[in-house]
Write an enzyme that holds these catalytic residues in place. Sequence first.
Site, PDB file in Angstrom:
ATOM      1  CG  ASP A 199       4.966  11.304  -7.560  1.00 29.41           C
ATOM      2  OD1 ASP A 199       5.956  12.057  -7.554  1.00 29.41           O
ATOM      3  OD2 ASP A 199       4.122  11.310  -8.475  1.00 29.41           O
ATOM      4  N   GLY A 218      -2.029   6.889  -9.245  1.00 27.90           N
ATOM      5  CA  GLY A 218      -1.362   5.611  -9.453  1.00 27.90           C
ATOM      6  C   GLY A 218      -0.396   5.546 -10.612  1.00 27.90           C
ATOM      7  CE  LYS A 278       6.343  15.058  -6.245  1.00 26.99           C
ATOM      8  NZ  LYS A 278       5.148  15.353  -7.051  1.00 26.99           N
TER       9      LYS A 278
END
Length: 362
Positions: free
Chosen positions: A207, A130, A248
């Site tokens: 991510d 997170g 990402k």
Amino acid sequence: MSEVTDKTVEFLLRHSASRRPPDIGSLKEKAFERVNWRDAFDRFQETERLTLWETKSELDGVDEGAYRVARDALFPFAVSGSQGAVSFGNRAGHKLREVMEATGVWEHLQRETSGQKGAVVFADVCGGPGAFSQALFEMSRQYKLRMRGFGMTLRNVRGLDWYSSLPLGKFLPTYGIDGTGDIFNLANIEALLSLTIRERLKLVVADGGFNVPFNIANYQETLSGRILFGQWLAALKLLRPGGCFILKLFDTFSPLSRALLYLSTYLYDRVHVVKPRHSRVVNSERYLVCLGFLGTPGPWMEYFEHCYQVGFSDNDSIPKIMPTSWVMEDKTFMKDLKQMNSTIASNQTLALKMVLAKLQPS
């Protein structure tokens, strides 16, 4: 020898204004051409790619501890932990801040929600534990925005449990229809969509990734193809019109990466790739930042879902999701892509050479 430093670099990706959107719907009935992740590259910018790979390979016999000491001495700004990221307690939060500031995401969200009541809703996909969510709540106060978030990540995986510090009542962890949080199961993405369908979901951050063995690190881009496509598809499903997406990436030399970047220029109003200052110049990490979601045509979404379920049937095969010529013939896009790839690769190669030089005995 020339030198390079950690700094934020940003690139705009565009398609030619004269080119019509690709006929993605026409591809659904065609069988997928698949290749193993080792063979999922072509001749595009091959010289830059192989030069970078060769430089990386020079580090194969280097002690990992010695490498880190040399790297951090040369590039101290992006060190891990609290030394380099006091405000957020992690480097990932600073990377997110830098990419959002470089591309105006916060200002875009302010315009999108001006005059509207309620919180700005975000989804954190593959985001455990997170760091991005934590940073979004922290930064939103500066921009006078109230936020609520939904998160999906793998369940019962060490290191991925959501931070207990994420605000109760403002952040909801979810794990999909099967309870695993695995986005490789399209039904889990659909379950997250069902939870957020009535929300003003204006931001998706993603991510996701996994550790790649050192001996095949050069293939991180293609090894990550399935998870990259899954996160990219999740954003198309979850976002409301006008929303933003941050993903990402690693290297962007392969046909799959090119296709995702190219298609993004038709699905969003503005598309950037950013290498943030806190992302070490010695690695390949960079971020796709898309602003102003335009919506996904029905035939496109049907094909993307089919591609995800059938084309990415395992972790070893990479499908050809669209004809290479459709991308390569767009001179505007290819010029932007080449500039981005060349700049990041040359900076990375030079940074690695600096580390190698520092490791040499005096």
